[in-house]
Design a protein around this motif. Structure first.
Motif, mmCIF file in Angstrom:
data_model
loop_
_atom_site.group_PDB
_atom_site.id
_atom_site.type_symbol
_atom_site.label_atom_id
_atom_site.label_comp_id
_atom_site.label_asym_id
_atom_site.label_seq_id
_atom_site.Cartn_x
_atom_site.Cartn_y
_atom_site.Cartn_z
ATOM 1 N N UNK A 43 0.837 -1.217 0.000
ATOM 2 C CA UNK A 43 0.000 0.000 0.000
ATOM 3 C C UNK A 43 0.862 1.253 0.000
ATOM 4 N N UNK A 44 0.409 2.245 -0.768
ATOM 5 C CA UNK A 44 1.154 3.500 -0.821
ATOM 6 C C UNK A 44 1.040 4.230 0.513
ATOM 7 N N UNK A 45 1.970 5.180 0.722
ATOM 8 C CA UNK A 45 2.022 5.928 1.970
ATOM 9 C C UNK A 45 1.474 7.348 1.787
ATOM 10 N N UNK A 46 1.151 7.960 2.914
ATOM 11 C CA UNK A 46 0.734 9.363 2.893
ATOM 12 C C UNK A 46 1.814 10.204 3.551
ATOM 13 N N UNK A 47 2.168 11.307 2.923
ATOM 14 C CA UNK A 47 3.124 12.257 3.503
ATOM 15 C C UNK A 47 2.344 13.476 4.005
ATOM 16 N N UNK A 48 2.556 13.792 5.280
ATOM 17 C CA UNK A 48 1.988 15.025 5.828
ATOM 18 C C UNK A 48 3.089 16.066 5.936
ATOM 19 N N UNK A 100 -2.478 20.573 15.277
ATOM 20 C CA UNK A 100 -3.662 20.489 14.409
ATOM 21 C C UNK A 100 -3.515 19.354 13.400
ATOM 22 N N UNK A 101 -2.357 19.302 12.738
ATOM 23 C CA UNK A 101 -2.184 18.339 11.649
ATOM 24 C C UNK A 101 -2.147 16.894 12.145
ATOM 25 N N UNK A 102 -1.873 16.706 13.421
ATOM 26 C CA UNK A 102 -1.855 15.368 14.002
ATOM 27 C C UNK A 102 -3.213 14.662 13.825
ATOM 28 N N UNK A 103 -4.260 15.466 13.685
ATOM 29 C CA UNK A 103 -5.583 14.878 13.420
ATOM 30 C C UNK A 103 -5.573 14.033 12.147
ATOM 31 N N UNK A 104 -4.819 14.494 11.154
ATOM 32 C CA UNK A 104 -4.727 13.727 9.909
ATOM 33 C C UNK A 104 -3.996 12.415 10.142
ATOM 34 N N UNK A 105 -2.903 12.509 10.906
ATOM 35 C CA UNK A 105 -2.109 11.311 11.167
ATOM 36 C C UNK A 105 -2.937 10.276 11.938
ATOM 37 N N UNK A 146 -7.068 3.940 9.951
ATOM 38 C CA UNK A 146 -7.337 3.209 8.716
ATOM 39 C C UNK A 146 -6.164 2.314 8.314
ATOM 40 N N UNK A 147 -5.139 2.249 9.180
ATOM 41 C CA UNK A 147 -3.961 1.414 8.917
ATOM 42 C C UNK A 147 -3.249 1.785 7.622
ATOM 43 N N UNK A 148 -3.249 3.064 7.334
ATOM 44 C CA UNK A 148 -2.532 3.572 6.165
ATOM 45 C C UNK A 148 -1.193 4.121 6.641
ATOM 46 N N UNK A 149 -0.081 3.674 6.022
ATOM 47 C CA UNK A 149 1.225 4.164 6.448
ATOM 48 C C UNK A 149 1.359 5.663 6.201
ATOM 49 N N UNK A 150 1.881 6.355 7.194
ATOM 50 C CA UNK A 150 1.928 7.814 7.127
ATOM 51 C C UNK A 150 3.130 8.327 7.911
ATOM 52 N N UNK A 151 3.768 9.369 7.388
ATOM 53 C CA UNK A 151 4.748 10.087 8.200
ATOM 54 C C UNK A 151 4.650 11.571 7.911
ATOM 55 N N UNK A 152 5.203 12.351 8.835
ATOM 56 C CA UNK A 152 5.044 13.803 8.762
ATOM 57 C C UNK A 152 6.395 14.493 8.772
ATOM 58 N N UNK A 153 6.445 15.670 8.139
ATOM 59 C CA UNK A 153 7.661 16.474 8.140
ATOM 60 C C UNK A 153 7.304 17.946 8.168
ATOM 61 N N UNK A 154 8.220 18.718 8.729
ATOM 62 C CA UNK A 154 8.086 20.169 8.674
ATOM 63 C C UNK A 154 8.868 20.668 7.475
ATOM 64 N N UNK A 155 8.211 21.468 6.653
ATOM 65 C CA UNK A 155 8.872 22.016 5.466
ATOM 66 C C UNK A 155 8.106 23.259 5.064
ATOM 67 N N UNK A 156 8.772 24.386 5.130
ATOM 68 C CA UNK A 156 8.100 25.643 4.815
ATOM 69 C C UNK A 156 8.343 26.037 3.367
ATOM 70 N N UNK A 157 7.250 26.348 2.658
ATOM 71 C CA UNK A 157 7.377 26.770 1.258
ATOM 72 C C UNK A 157 8.191 28.043 1.143
ATOM 73 N N UNK A 216 -7.678 8.434 2.625
ATOM 74 C CA UNK A 216 -8.170 7.049 2.661
ATOM 75 C C UNK A 216 -9.137 6.790 1.513
ATOM 76 N N UNK A 217 -10.037 7.737 1.263
ATOM 77 C CA UNK A 217 -10.990 7.576 0.154
ATOM 78 C C UNK A 217 -10.255 7.450 -1.186
ATOM 79 N N UNK A 218 -9.200 8.256 -1.349
ATOM 80 C CA UNK A 218 -8.437 8.210 -2.603
ATOM 81 C C UNK A 218 -7.790 6.834 -2.773
ATOM 82 N N UNK A 219 -7.162 6.331 -1.714
ATOM 83 C CA UNK A 219 -6.541 5.000 -1.796
ATOM 84 C C UNK A 219 -7.587 3.913 -2.016
#
Lengths: 163, 163, 163, 163, 163, 163, 163, 163
Positions: free
Chosen positions: E1-6, E16-21, E27-38, E128-131
Motif C-alpha cells: 500500500x502506498x504511503x501518505x506524507x503530511x 492540528x495536523x496530528x488529526x490527519x495522522x 485506517x492502517x494507512x502508512x503515514x509520516x510527517x515532516x516540517x517544510x516551509x514553502x 483514505x478515500x483516494x486509496x
C-alpha cells in the motif's frame, strides 16, 4: 446650550457608550442617556424622538449591535443630526452593526463612527464639533482638545523612547 | 450662513460627489468643491484645511476611494465637523474606502456615510442638519424635506399599485 | 549606512513593532523608533517626514491599526520607500488596517506587510533587503539569514519527528 | 544601474502589469518582463530566480491573481526585494490574491501593492524608490514626480471648477 | 500500500495536523510527517517533492497558515494528489489561508479542506478515500467508518435526550 | 477504468462544469454528467449516490452555487471521493458557495476547488490524479500534462515578449 | 384564508419582489404589495403595521437593500411572522442588506431569505408553508409544488444530456 | 396543537439550541429535540423528516455550524416550515454557517435567524408566531411577550439611569 441624548439598545451597551458621555462632560456639554431598543421597545423610541427638539436636545447619539437599526430608526423620526456607534455584539464582531448603521438610503443620513469604544468616544467629539459650528467658545475648547491629543502623543513618545 | 466645502481625491469622483452639492443647493446652503488628494497633493490639503475657518466654512465633506485617507487627514487638521463619503474605486467595491474612512481612532471622528451616491447625497443632508442646530429656518426646510420624502414614497406607491 | 525610522500611532503598538527593531539590530542596521499619530499629531508626523532625508534615514516603517493612515501620510510627504505594517487594533481584526494601508492610489506606494507581528518582523527584513541593493556585505548577511531560516526548519523537524 | 524584472503568471496579466513597466521607463530604469507561473512553470520561476543577481537585477515585481503565490515563491528563492501586485482574476475580485500575497510568514517579506492597475503602477514607483536609496539623481526625479502629481491635481481642479 | 506524507509549515502546526495522522493510523494507512516551509525552506520542499513517488507515497497532505502556499507549491512539483488544510494562523482567522489554498489556477488543483482541526481530520479521511478507489478492503473500512459516525450521532442523542 | 460522475444543481451550471468534462476526456477517462439538485430533487441525488459504486464510478464531481450543499450531501451518501466546485451564482460572487462547500465537519470531506471555471477544470485534473494513484499510464499522461502547462507558459512568453 | 402583505422600500425593488407575488398567486394565496420605506416614510410603515391583523393579513414579506431595516421595523410593530428579503442595492452586493436583516436581537425574529430574486421567490414559498400549518389543502399544493421541482430537474437533465 | 422539532448537528450545539426550547416552553408549545447530522447521519435525518407530519410536528428548527446543511436538507425533505439557526462553530465565526443556511435556491426556503444564541431564541419565537397564525390564544401570548420586552427595557433603563 443644547443637550445631547445618548440612546442604546441594551443596558449591556453602557460600558461602551459611557465613553461618549465622559467626553461630552469634559466639554461641559449637557448630556443624558437612556436605554431604548428599536426592536423591543419601538414605541419608547418614537416617544423619545418626538420630544427631542422640545426638550432642548441638539444631537442624538445611538449605540447598537447586531442588525443595529436604532440610529436609522431615530434618524427617520427626527430632524436632529444622528450619530451612530456600531457595537461589537455578535460573533460577526461588529461588521453586522457597522453595515446596518452606515449604509443608509438617500435622504436619511446617520453619521457613523468606528465600531466600539473608539467610536463611542468619537461620537461625543463629533457632537461637540457640531455644537461648535455656532459656539466659538466650544470651538476653542476643541482646538485645545486637539492640541492636547498631540501633546499626549509627544509625552508618550518621551516616556517610551527617551527615559 | 457658513459654507460647506466639498473635497474629493480625483476629478473622476465628481460625478458621485455632485450629489452632495445638488442637495446643498436645494437647501440654499453655500457650497463649493475642490479636488485635493491626501496622497498626491498633501500640501494643498493642508492649505485648504488651514483656511477653512477663516473663509467661513462650517462643515467639510470629503469623498475618496481605495485607502480613503482624505477625510481622516482633513479631520486631523481642522476642528470643523468632517463628513466622509467612501467611494467605490477599486475591485474591492468600496469596502476598502468604507473601513479606511470609518475606523478612526479616538479623538478624531469622521462622520461616515454609505458608499457611493447615496452617501454623497446624505453628506449634503447631514451638513444641512448640522447647520440647522442653530438655524430654525433651515430646520423647517429639513422638516419639509423629510415630509417630501414620505410623500414621494406614497406617490410612487400609487403610481405602481393603484393605476 | 543609512538609518531606518520606525513610526507607530500609539505606544501600545510598540510590543508589536519592536519585532522590526529587533531584526534590524540583528542586521546591524541603525534604527530608532518614535510615536507619531497621523490623526492626533499630524504636525509631528510632517516634521519627522521633512527631516528624514537630512538626518540620514533611508527607509521608514509605519505601524498603525484601524483606519491606518500613518504609512499613507508618510508616503505622501517623503520620497523614501515607506513600509506599512497593519495592526490588529479593533474588533475587525486588522482587516480595516490592512485595506487602509495597502489600497494606495497610483503614485504613492506603501510596501504593505502582513497584519501584526509577522508583518512587523518582515518590515525589518524588507528594509534590510532594500539597503542591500547597494551593499554587498548586507546582501551576504541576508543570504545567511535565509539559510538560517531553512536550517531552523530542519532542526525543528528533527526535534519533533526524529527524537 | 540595476534592472527591474517584472514577472506575471499569465499573458492576460500583461495589460495590467504594463503599468509597472511604463512608469519604470519614465524613470529611465532598465526593465524587462517575463511570464512565469509559480504553479504551471515552477522550474522556470526557479531558474529565473537563480539568475537574477548575476544578470544585474535589483528588484523583482510579481503580478498574479487568485491564490497568488508567485511573489511568495520568488521571495523564497532570492534575496532581492520582491514587490507583489495582487490581480483581480476571479469572482472574489482580488481579495484572494491580496491575502495570498500580503500575509507572508516571518522572514520572507513581499512588499504588497493595491489590487490591480493602481498596484502595478505603484510597484514601478516603489522599485524606483528602492533604487533611489543609493542614487541621488533618481531621488531627484522622484521628487519631481511627486511635485508633478500635486501639480496635476491642481490642474484637474482648475479644469473642473474654474472654467 | 502506498504511503501518505503530511507536510506542515511550522512545528506549531503539528497539534492540528496530528488529526490527519491519527485518522490515517486508524485506517492502517502508512503515514509520516515532516516540517517544510514553502517560504523558509523551499529547497527542502522541492527535495521532498522529487522523492515522493520513488519512496512510495501516493498522497500528500499540506497544512499551512497565513498566505498558505505550501500545498500549491507541492502541487506544482508533483503529480500526486495534494490535499490542503488551511490553518488559522493570523488575526484574519484562516480566511487568508483558505483563499490562498483553494483558489488555485487551472491545471494545478489542491483538494482543499475546512480551516483547522476539522480540515486536518478530513484530509486523512480523503486520503483514505483516494486509496480506496483501488482497494476494496479499505473501501469496506470506510463504509464501516461512515456507519460508526452515524452510530455515534445516535448514541450522543440517546445520552443527551433519553437519560 | 473507473468512471467519473459530474453532478450539478442546475442546467445553467453546465457551461462552467463542462470544463471538468473536457479535461477528463483529454485524459481519456470515462465521464458522464447529470443535473441533480440537493434541494429540489433530493431523492434523485440519493438514488444516484446509491448506484455510483455498482455502476463503476470511482469519483464524483459536484458543482453548485449559493448555499452549495450538493457536494456535501453526496459525500454523506457515498464512500467515493467527492470533489466540490463552488459556483458564482449569486450577488455574493461565490463566497457563499465556497464556504458552504469547503467547511465540512470532521468525517465527511469534500475536496474543494476554486470558484468557477478554474475550479471545474481542476476538478477534472484532480479526478485524474486520484485515478492515477493505481494507474501508471495515467500518471504518465499527467506528467506530460504538467510539462505541457510549463511549455505553454514559455510559448506565451515568447509570443508576448520576443516577437 | 389570511392574506400576505408585501412591503418594499422603493419602487425599484418591485422587479425583484414581484417573484414573491407570482408564487403566492400560483398558490392561490391572496396578496397585495405596497411601497413603504422604514427610513423615508416611517409613519406609513407604522400605520400599515397597525392595520395588518384587522385587515386579515397573516404574514408580511419585506424587501429592502443597503441598511435594510424594513423587516426589522415591521417585526417590531406586529406579532405576525415577518419574512425579510435582503436586496442587492449597493456596491457591497447585498452583504449589507443580509446582515442588517438577519442579525436581529433576541425576541424579534425576521425569517431571512437569500439575497435577491431567489430570496423573493422563497419568501412566497415560506409564506405558503406558514399558512399550510393549518390548511391541509394548501399543504397538498406544496407537496405537489415540491414534486414539480424534482420533475423539472429531471426534465432539464433529459433535455441537456439525453437529446 | 402541533409540536416543534428541534434538530442539531452535534451534542455540543445543545447549549445554544436550548434557547429555542426554553422560549417554546414559555409559550407552552410542545417541543422536543434530537441530534441528527446532515453529513454524519443522513439516513437518520431522512427518517426524522419522513415522520414529522404524521407525528404531529408543525415546524422544524435546525441548528448547525460550519457548512451548515442541516436546515437545507430538512427543507428538501419536508413541506413544513423550516427555521435555520447558523452556529458559530469554526474560526470563521459563523459567517460560513450563515451563508450556508440562508442562501437557499428558489423553491426551498429556510427561515434563517441570527448566528448563535440570539438566533436560537428567535427560532423559538418565530415558531410561536407561525403557530399563532391560526391560534388567537397564542397570538395574545405573543402580544404579551412583546409588551414584556418593552417593559423590560424600561425597567433596565430605570435601574441604570434613575437609581
Amino acid at each position: 446650550m443644547k443637550k445631547v441624548k445618548i440612546l442604546m439598545g441594551s443596558d449591556s451597551d453602557w460600558s461602551v457608550m459611557q465613553e461618549a458621555e465622559k467626553i461630552l462632560r469634559e466639554f461641559q456639554i449637557p448630556v443624558d442617556a437612556e436605554i431604548a431598543s428599536a426592536h423591543r421597545s419601538p414605541e419608547r423610541v418614537l416617544k423619545i424622538c418626538q420630544n427631542l427638539e422640545n426638550e432642548g436636545y441638539g444631537v442624538v447619539i445611538c449605540g447598537a449591535g447586531m442588525a443595529a437599526h436604532l440610529a436609522g430608526v431615530v434618524a427617520a423620526h427626527t430632524d436632529l443630526p444622528v450619530i451612530g456607534v456600531p457595537l461589537d455584539g455578535s460573533s460577526l464582531q461588529g461588521l453586522d452593526a457597522l453595515l446596518a448603521t452606515v449604509q443608509m438610503p438617500p435622504g436619511i443620513p446617520v453619521a457613523t463612527m468606528a465600531v466600539g469604544k473608539a467610536g463611542a468616544r468619537n461620537a461625543g467629539v463629533l457632537a461637540a464639533k457640531i455644537f461648535s459650528v455656532g459656539d466659538e467658545d466650544l470651538r476653542n475648547r476643541l482646538k485645545q482638545f486637539r492640541k492636547d491629543l498631540a501633546l499626549e502623543v509627544e509625552q508618550k513618545n518621551k516616556k517610551l523612547f527617551q527615559p
